[in-house]
Design a protein around this motif. Structure first.
Motif, PDB file in Angstrom:
ATOM      1  N   GLN A 151       0.827  -1.207   0.000  1.00 21.66           N
ATOM      2  CA  GLN A 151       0.000   0.000   0.000  1.00 21.66           C
ATOM      3  C   GLN A 151       0.862   1.259   0.000  1.00 21.66           C
ATOM      4  N   GLU A 169       3.913   1.451  -1.177  1.00 19.34           N
ATOM      5  CA  GLU A 169       4.511   1.531  -2.515  1.00 19.34           C
ATOM      6  C   GLU A 169       3.487   2.007  -3.546  1.00 19.34           C
ATOM      7  N   SER A 170       2.252   1.511  -3.453  1.00 17.60           N
ATOM      8  CA  SER A 170       1.189   1.928  -4.373  1.00 17.60           C
ATOM      9  C   SER A 170       0.865   3.409  -4.179  1.00 17.60           C
ATOM     10  N   THR A 171       0.837   3.857  -2.933  1.00 19.29           N
ATOM     11  CA  THR A 171       0.560   5.270  -2.650  1.00 19.29           C
ATOM     12  C   THR A 171       1.662   6.158  -3.223  1.00 19.29           C
ATOM     13  N   ASP A 172       2.924   5.730  -3.044  1.00 22.29           N
ATOM     14  CA  ASP A 172       4.039   6.500  -3.608  1.00 22.29           C
ATOM     15  C   ASP A 172       3.954   6.552  -5.127  1.00 22.29           C
ATOM     16  N   LYS A 173       3.618   5.403  -5.735  1.00 18.10           N
ATOM     17  CA  LYS A 173       3.493   5.361  -7.204  1.00 18.10           C
ATOM     18  C   LYS A 173       2.358   6.277  -7.667  1.00 18.10           C
ATOM     19  N   ASN A 174       1.219   6.215  -6.962  1.00 19.51           N
ATOM     20  CA  ASN A 174       0.084   7.085  -7.309  1.00 19.51           C
ATOM     21  C   ASN A 174       0.448   8.556  -7.148  1.00 19.51           C
ATOM     22  N   ARG A 175       1.199   8.882  -6.089  1.00 23.25           N
ATOM     23  CA  ARG A 175       1.619  10.273  -5.888  1.00 23.25           C
ATOM     24  C   ARG A 175       2.535  10.726  -7.021  1.00 23.25           C
ATOM     25  N   ARG A 176       3.483   9.887  -7.407  1.00 21.28           N
ATOM     26  CA  ARG A 176       4.375  10.238  -8.519  1.00 21.28           C
ATOM     27  C   ARG A 176       3.591  10.403  -9.816  1.00 21.28           C
ATOM     28  N   ASP A 177       2.637   9.479 -10.046  1.00 25.01           N
ATOM     29  CA  ASP A 177       1.794   9.588 -11.241  1.00 25.01           C
ATOM     30  C   ASP A 177       0.980  10.883 -11.220  1.00 25.01           C
ATOM     31  N   ALA A 178       0.442  11.219 -10.045  1.00 23.45           N
ATOM     32  CA  ALA A 178      -0.350  12.450  -9.928  1.00 23.45           C
ATOM     33  C   ALA A 178       0.523  13.678 -10.180  1.00 23.45           C
ATOM     34  N   GLU A 179       1.742  13.661  -9.642  1.00 25.71           N
ATOM     35  CA  GLU A 179       2.658  14.778  -9.881  1.00 25.71           C
ATOM     36  C   GLU A 179       2.997  14.889 -11.364  1.00 25.71           C
TER      37      GLU A 179
END
Length: 161
Positions: A44, A46-56
């Motif tokens: 979770q 790692e997924s949150t970090d990936k989602n944050r990077r994608d959002a940025e």
């Protein structure tokens, strides 16, 4: 109460059996659940970090797209201004040429009417001159009478205007 080694051995054997049973049936599954929970939390995070990077990244792309759209809109507005200014100049030039054409036509009409009027006046003057000459010839009067007659006919010509 004394010290009984049999009780101590029995307690130790019971404790080891209990420890083995707990380790096999309680601690093993409990540790498995804890390990699964640990893996789930790591996934979770790692997924949150990936989602944050994608959002940025999406935010940066949207900002770039907005800048591109603003630049394109500015270029379209500038192009429209140039086209409208050019069309305005063309309309003014057309109006000037139309005004010049109408002015030239009016001047030609005026010149034509002037020439017609001059021709008409000349015709009248020559007719009056012939009439005056014929009357003078008919009357053969003295010089004073002749001057009066010329003045009289000149007044008539001046009155016909």
């Amino acid at each position: 109460m004394g010290w009984h080694w049999e009780s101590f051995v029995f307690a130790m054997v019971a404790f080891l059996i209990l420890y083995w049973l707990l380790n096999k049936y309680a601690f093993g599954p409990l540790m498995g659940i804890m390990e699964a929970r640990k893996r789930m939390l790591a996934e979770q995070i790692e997924s949150t970090d990936k989602n944050r990077r994608d959002a940025e990244q999406l935010l940066a792309e949207q900002k770039q797209a907005m800048q591109d759209v603003r630049k394109e809109a500015h270029e379209i507005i500038e192009q429209a201004r140039k086209v409208s200014a050019k069309q305005g100049e063309e309309i003014v030039e057309q109006a000037k040429s139309e005004a010049a054409r109408l002015k030239n036509e009016a001047l030609q009409d005026i010149e034509s009417e002037k020439n017609k009027a001059i021709a008409a006046v000349r015709g009248q003057v020559s007719a009056l001159s012939v009439m005056i000459a014929s009357k003078i010839i008919e009357k053969q009067v003295d010089e004073k009478s002749q001057e009066e007659l010329v003045e009289h006919y000149l007044k008539e010509v001046g009155g016909n205007r």
